[in-house]
Design an enzyme around this catalytic site. Sequence first.
Site: not given
Length: 112
Positions: A71, A87
Amino acid sequence: MPKYRIIVDLSDKQLYLLDGNTVVRGFPVGIGKMLTQTPSGEFTIINKQENPGGPYGAFWLGLSKPHYGIHGTNDPSSIGRRVSRGCVRMYNNDVVTLANLVPIRTRVTIRP
């Protein structure tokens, strides 16, 4: 039609976009910190969301490992560092570029 796949190299904090076996782009990334390390292994992109809100920047690419994704970020200074909860973070313009190139079901290899 290109056959894209992604390799995230945790040791050099880079995400590589490959067409077949040829690297076509490289992007710097931020990865998980020591207590919440980015998992290594074989995954696929299972969903894509533009402007997901919060700290996820301009785009979210969800991985087949629940709660993990590639992301954007609202903190560009985190790129190139071990700061996330697992992440893979990218600059917002880079994640938008990537999201526009790769379809859902793209293979993602995360290696130590």
